[in-house]
Design an enzyme around this catalytic site. Structure first.
Site, PDB file in Angstrom:
ATOM      1  N   GLU A 292       0.830  -1.161  -0.090  1.00 35.38           N
ATOM      2  CA  GLU A 292      -0.014  -0.092   0.066  1.00 35.38           C
ATOM      3  C   GLU A 292       0.854   1.363  -0.068  1.00 35.38           C
ATOM      4  O   GLU A 292       2.068   1.334   0.785  1.00 35.38           O
ATOM      5  CB  GLU A 292      -1.059  -0.163   1.188  1.00 35.38           C
ATOM      6  CG  GLU A 292      -1.995  -0.963   0.983  1.00 35.38           C
ATOM      7  CD  GLU A 292      -3.119  -1.122   2.198  1.00 35.38           C
ATOM      8  OE1 GLU A 292      -4.201  -1.454   1.889  1.00 35.38           O
ATOM      9  OE2 GLU A 292      -2.582  -0.845   3.330  1.00 35.38           O
TER      10      GLU A 292
ATOM     11  N   CYS B 254       3.524   8.610   0.823  1.00 37.54           N
ATOM     12  CA  CYS B 254       3.901   7.457   2.086  1.00 37.54           C
ATOM     13  C   CYS B 254       4.248   6.209   1.211  1.00 37.54           C
ATOM     14  O   CYS B 254       3.378   5.688   0.744  1.00 37.54           O
ATOM     15  CB  CYS B 254       3.048   7.511   3.390  1.00 37.54           C
ATOM     16  SG  CYS B 254       3.716   6.337   4.449  1.00 37.54           S
TER      17      CYS B 254
ATOM     18  N   CYS C  52       6.089  -6.704   7.282  1.00 37.19           N
ATOM     19  CA  CYS C  52       7.518  -6.272   7.917  1.00 37.19           C
ATOM     20  C   CYS C  52       7.693  -7.384   8.879  1.00 37.19           C
ATOM     21  O   CYS C  52       6.912  -7.945   9.440  1.00 37.19           O
ATOM     22  CB  CYS C  52       7.166  -5.015   8.562  1.00 37.19           C
ATOM     23  SG  CYS C  52       8.686  -4.468   9.416  1.00 37.19           S
TER      24      CYS C  52
ATOM     25  N   CYS D 297       6.429  -5.420  15.810  1.00 34.87           N
ATOM     26  CA  CYS D 297       6.094  -4.454  16.767  1.00 34.87           C
ATOM     27  C   CYS D 297       4.575  -4.685  17.339  1.00 34.87           C
ATOM     28  O   CYS D 297       3.652  -5.031  16.199  1.00 34.87           O
ATOM     29  CB  CYS D 297       5.986  -2.835  15.983  1.00 34.87           C
ATOM     30  SG  CYS D 297       7.830  -2.566  15.668  1.00 34.87           S
TER      31      CYS D 297
ATOM     32  N   CYS E 275       1.590  -2.544  16.055  1.00 41.37           N
ATOM     33  CA  CYS E 275       1.428  -2.041  14.189  1.00 41.37           C
ATOM     34  C   CYS E 275       0.715  -3.255  13.377  1.00 41.37           C
ATOM     35  O   CYS E 275       1.241  -4.552  13.485  1.00 41.37           O
ATOM     36  CB  CYS E 275       3.071  -1.848  13.632  1.00 41.37           C
ATOM     37  SG  CYS E 275       2.963  -1.745  11.675  1.00 41.37           S
TER      38      CYS E 275
ATOM     39  N   CYS F 236      -1.080   6.110  10.088  1.00 36.74           N
ATOM     40  CA  CYS F 236       0.336   5.307  10.274  1.00 36.74           C
ATOM     41  C   CYS F 236      -0.297   4.092  10.968  1.00 36.74           C
ATOM     42  O   CYS F 236      -0.901   3.850  12.055  1.00 36.74           O
ATOM     43  CB  CYS F 236       0.984   6.140  11.399  1.00 36.74           C
ATOM     44  SG  CYS F 236       1.692   7.494  10.820  1.00 36.74           S
TER      45      CYS F 236
HETATM   46  N1  SAH Z   1       9.248   0.547   9.872  1.00 34.76           N
HETATM   47  C1  SAH Z   1       9.525   2.035   9.931  1.00 34.76           C
HETATM   48  C2  SAH Z   1       8.582   2.664   8.849  1.00 34.76           C
HETATM   49  C3  SAH Z   1       7.207   2.561   9.277  1.00 34.76           C
HETATM   50  S1  SAH Z   1       6.723   4.037   9.729  1.00 34.76           S
HETATM   51  C4  SAH Z   1       9.241   2.484  11.321  1.00 34.76           C
HETATM   52  O1  SAH Z   1       8.682   1.638  12.105  1.00 34.76           O
HETATM   53  O2  SAH Z   1       9.647   3.566  11.664  1.00 34.76           O
HETATM   54  C5  SAH Z   1       5.163   3.793  10.423  1.00 34.76           C
HETATM   55  C6  SAH Z   1       5.255   4.790  11.669  1.00 34.76           C
HETATM   56  O3  SAH Z   1       3.916   4.519  12.321  1.00 34.76           O
HETATM   57  C7  SAH Z   1       6.110   4.275  12.840  1.00 34.76           C
HETATM   58  O4  SAH Z   1       6.751   5.287  13.582  1.00 34.76           O
HETATM   59  C8  SAH Z   1       5.355   3.195  13.268  1.00 34.76           C
HETATM   60  O5  SAH Z   1       5.848   2.859  14.729  1.00 34.76           O
HETATM   61  C9  SAH Z   1       3.972   3.858  13.656  1.00 34.76           C
HETATM   62  N2  SAH Z   1       3.039   3.320  13.827  1.00 34.76           N
HETATM   63  C10 SAH Z   1       2.786   2.009  13.690  1.00 34.76           C
HETATM   64  N3  SAH Z   1       1.177   1.313  14.098  1.00 34.76           N
HETATM   65  C11 SAH Z   1       1.003   2.698  14.498  1.00 34.76           C
HETATM   66  C12 SAH Z   1      -0.570   2.802  14.949  1.00 34.76           C
HETATM   67  N4  SAH Z   1      -1.309   1.920  15.142  1.00 34.76           N
HETATM   68  N5  SAH Z   1      -0.820   4.230  15.457  1.00 34.76           N
HETATM   69  C13 SAH Z   1      -0.062   5.220  15.254  1.00 34.76           C
HETATM   70  N6  SAH Z   1       1.532   5.031  14.716  1.00 34.76           N
HETATM   71  C14 SAH Z   1       1.495   3.925  14.148  1.00 34.76           C
HETATM   72 FE1  SF4 Z   2       7.554  -2.907  10.922  1.00 36.37          FE
HETATM   73 FE2  SF4 Z   2       5.196  -1.734  11.851  1.00 36.37          FE
HETATM   74 FE3  SF4 Z   2       7.523  -1.931  13.419  1.00 36.37          FE
HETATM   75 FE4  SF4 Z   2       7.620  -0.181  11.472  1.00 36.37          FE
HETATM   76  S1  SF4 Z   2       6.271   0.074  13.264  1.00 36.37           S
HETATM   77  S2  SF4 Z   2       9.314  -1.755  12.153  1.00 36.37           S
HETATM   78  S3  SF4 Z   2       6.459  -1.275   9.875  1.00 36.37           S
HETATM   79  S4  SF4 Z   2       6.368  -3.606  12.524  1.00 36.37           S
END
Ligand code: SAH
Ligand code: SF4
Length: 385
Positions: free
Chosen positions: A92, A120, A127, A131, A134, A363
């Site tokens: 996406e 974006c 991934c 996390c 996420c 995000c």
């Molecule tokens: N993998 C990289 C790039 C993804 S950026 C990273 O984690 O930095 C996406 C951003 O959104 C990251 O800062 C991630 O931690 C944040 N994110 C993930 N899930 C989210 C959620 N449910 N609500 C708000 N931010 C979230």
């Molecule tokens: Fe991967 Fe989501 Fe963690 Fe970013 S926040 S490193 S996209 S699992």
């Protein structure tokens, strides 16, 4: 197999046109279409001879991204695209349009004096970092994207943008690219940097219009410090102590906060650039004022050499709900208190406006529901067996 026409270098493009019996300047025309016009579809390259166009489109019929779904949200100011990749997986990308300051006072987002159009993009299908909060991470890893597949997302969204503008006040061309979609860019470093250089040198985006966001992979931050292209770096920190961060970001066990901040300190010393720290605020998990004070204490000492200005900027993201994770957004007043407490430490802090929540484009809400089920693979520390 060539994944995308954007994966071919100038030499390969020349060989391709020579093979078709065409003179070398056709390769330059091809590059003009790919880079200046951001047009990846050979059939649309109208100044190439018809025979070359059909030869290219047949030869690369399996390559490139296919737009599978498009959804508009936020009254047409946010757009989400699902692109099908060669091989059947999907990623996406999200386009966020920001009107010029003051033109839509009812919204809490704005794009400076001339507006902004940010795409974006994803660096991987899924991934592997896992996390816990996420959606992408919960889904797991499917595959890396090639540099060309990363670049092609920008090309496709660029060419779609003019017809998607919600009104004459909206920007008519892409101004910014953020590597904040699916995937961890520094788990796919060569493709990420290959794409960043192409976006700069080929598409003409300034390095400062490009932001790479990492969950905190220290080798990737060290490489970013050494790369000559001065893109923006964002680090997803999400907690100010290891016990809390371990729960949210499993890779913290490999590179805990002290190791992460040491790498960021070296990055700042080498580049003299500011770094943004993303912090997704979750109710009752990491939104207490003790965390805010600790975060301030961790980040306030990060300074730009010589000028002495703060090198860290905190970007608070009120949690976007993702089903099944068990996390929920904090109240508005909790966000305000957290922000004010960080600000009291002197560290610049802002709250990111939520975009695309209604279409699961915000995000952390991206997922490859259309692709294969992924798997989790955590990276090993440097020097680990
Ligand atoms: N993998 C990289 C790039 C993804 S950026 C990273 O984690 O930095 C996406 C951003 O959104 C990251 O800062 C991630 O931690 C944040 N994110 C993930 N899930 C989210 C959620 N449910 N609500 C708000 N931010 C979230
Ligand atoms: Fe991967 Fe989501 Fe963690 Fe970013 S926040 S490193 S996209 S699992």
């Amino acid at each position: 197999m060539t994944r995308s026409l954007y994966d071919l270098d100038p030499g390969q493009l020349e060989a391709l046109v020579a093979e078709a019996g065409e003179p070398p300047y056709r390769a330059r025309q091809l590059v003009h279409w790919l880079d200046d016009r951001r047009q990846p579809d050979p059939r649309a390259m109208t100044n190439l001879p018809r025979s070359l166009r059909s030869r290219l489109s047949e030869r690369f019929a399996e390559a490139g991204l296919a737009l599978d779904q498009h959804q508009a949200g936020d009254d047409g100011w946010t757009h989400k695209f699902l692109f099908r990749l060669p091989g059947g997986d999907a990623v996406e990308s999200v386009l966020m349009l920001y009107p010029p300051a003051g033109s839509r006072p009812e919204d809490d987002w704005e794009g400076g004096p001339r507006g902004r159009a940010t795409v974006c993009i994803s660096s991987q299908a899924g991934c592997a970092m896992g996390c816990t909060f996420c959606a992408t991470g919960q889904f797991g890893f499917t595959r890396h994207l090639s540099a060309g597949e990363i670049v092609e997302q920008v090309a496709r969204v660029s060419t779609l943008l003019p017809e998607l503008r919600p009104g004459p006040g909206a920007p008519d061309h892409l101004t910014n690219v953020v590597f904040m979609g699916m995937g961890e860019p520094f788990a796919n470093q060569d493709a990420t940097w290959g794409a960043a250089y192409r976006l700069h040198q080929g598409f003409g985006l300034s390095a400062r219009a490009i932001t790479i966001s990492t969950v905190g992979l220290v080798p990737g931050i060290r490489r970013a410090a050494a790369e000559p292209l001065p893109v923006n770096l964002a680090v997803s920190i999400h907690a100010a102590d290891d016990a809390t961060r371990d729960l949210l970001v499993p890779v913290n066990r490999t590179w805990p906060i002290a190791a992460l901040l040491e790498a960021v300190r070296d990055y700042v010393a080498a580049t003299r650039r500011r770094v943004s720290f993303e912090y997704a605020l979750m109710d009752g998990v990491n939104d207490d004022l003790d965390q805010a004070r600790k975060l301030g204490r961790l980040l306030a000492p990060l300074r730009i050499p010589r000028s002495g200005g703060h090198a860290a900027h905190v970007n608070l993201i009120p949690y976007n709900p993702t089903p099944g994770t068990g996390f929920s957004p904090p109240s508005k007043s909790a966000v305000r208190r957290f922000r004010d407490t960080v600000a009291a430490s002197g560290v610049p802090v802002s709250v990111r406006a939520n975009r695309g929540v209604g279409i699961d484009a915000a995000c952390g809400q991206l997922r490859t529901t259309a692709g294969r089920t992924g798997r989790r693979v955590l990276p090993l520390a440097e020097g680990a067996p």
